[in-house]
Design a protein around this motif. Sequence first.
Motif, PDB file in Angstrom:
ATOM      1  N   LEU A  25       0.835  -1.205   0.000  1.00  0.00           N
ATOM      2  CA  LEU A  25       0.000   0.000   0.000  1.00  0.00           C
ATOM      3  C   LEU A  25       0.872   1.260   0.000  1.00  0.00           C
ATOM      4  N   SER A  55      -7.168   1.550   3.937  1.00  0.00           N
ATOM      5  CA  SER A  55      -6.844   0.215   3.418  1.00  0.00           C
ATOM      6  C   SER A  55      -5.903  -0.540   4.339  1.00  0.00           C
ATOM      7  N   ILE A  59      -6.816  -4.166   5.961  1.00  0.00           N
ATOM      8  CA  ILE A  59      -5.952  -5.348   5.871  1.00  0.00           C
ATOM      9  C   ILE A  59      -5.567  -5.842   7.257  1.00  0.00           C
ATOM     10  N   VAL A  91      -7.420  -9.523  -1.137  1.00  0.00           N
ATOM     11  CA  VAL A  91      -6.567  -8.729  -0.240  1.00  0.00           C
ATOM     12  C   VAL A  91      -5.463  -8.065  -1.049  1.00  0.00           C
ATOM     13  N   GLN A  94      -6.014  -4.811  -2.919  1.00  0.00           N
ATOM     14  CA  GLN A  94      -6.200  -3.574  -2.161  1.00  0.00           C
ATOM     15  C   GLN A  94      -5.220  -2.482  -2.573  1.00  0.00           C
ATOM     16  N   THR A  97      -6.540  -1.042  -5.942  1.00  0.00           N
ATOM     17  CA  THR A  97      -7.800  -0.299  -5.827  1.00  0.00           C
ATOM     18  C   THR A  97      -7.667   0.933  -4.934  1.00  0.00           C
ATOM     19  N   THR A  98      -6.753   0.866  -3.975  1.00  0.00           N
ATOM     20  CA  THR A  98      -6.502   2.033  -3.125  1.00  0.00           C
ATOM     21  C   THR A  98      -5.908   3.160  -3.951  1.00  0.00           C
ATOM     22  N   TYR A 117     -13.231  -0.061  -5.607  1.00  0.00           N
ATOM     23  CA  TYR A 117     -12.581  -0.206  -4.293  1.00  0.00           C
ATOM     24  C   TYR A 117     -13.488  -0.980  -3.334  1.00  0.00           C
ATOM     25  N   THR A 120     -14.102  -4.671  -4.271  1.00  0.00           N
ATOM     26  CA  THR A 120     -12.975  -5.522  -3.864  1.00  0.00           C
ATOM     27  C   THR A 120     -13.070  -5.864  -2.380  1.00  0.00           C
ATOM     28  N   LEU A 121     -13.427  -4.871  -1.561  1.00  0.00           N
ATOM     29  CA  LEU A 121     -13.594  -5.137  -0.124  1.00  0.00           C
ATOM     30  C   LEU A 121     -14.736  -6.123   0.129  1.00  0.00           C
TER      31      LEU A 121
END
Length: 155
Positions: A25, A55, A59, A91, A94, A97-98, A117, A120-121
């Motif tokens: 990230l 994010s 995680i 995961v 992330q 998408t973040t 985003y 995905t979550l």
Amino acid sequence: MHNHRPTDRLEYFSDAVLAIAATLLATELPKPETETGLLQAIVNQWPHYAAFAASFLFICVAWSNHHNMFNYIRQTDQYLLILNILFLMFVTLQSFTTGLLARHVGKPDERMAALIYHGTLVLMTLFYNCVWWYAIKKKELLEDGTDKKLIRLLT
């Protein structure tokens, strides 16, 4: 014939993937290039830092819950491994998408970036729950003597 095995390798692999995903990230964070006004340049990039923080926390919560779930799951089989891999796949998305979300705040595609985003979550959460639901359906994967009321409460 059952193909059950202990969960230690699954847990180690999952821990590694979650740790790497959280670390990646930070690669999406902008590094402002400026001669003066570094603090202002960083403040101007607030969507990136806010998305990173959210994010990273998602995680970390996923890691904590995954860790706790395996207090009750003592064995795994091929199907549980596949469900866990699908959880981990989302995961790892992330980071992508973040960055996507942070780069589109205030722009025309902001809503689409937010949907990607959040989608995905949602899928990450769905597959996390699938791991649990599968394990509780296959009672032989759970720790011996696990209280049924506790299982219902956790579910």
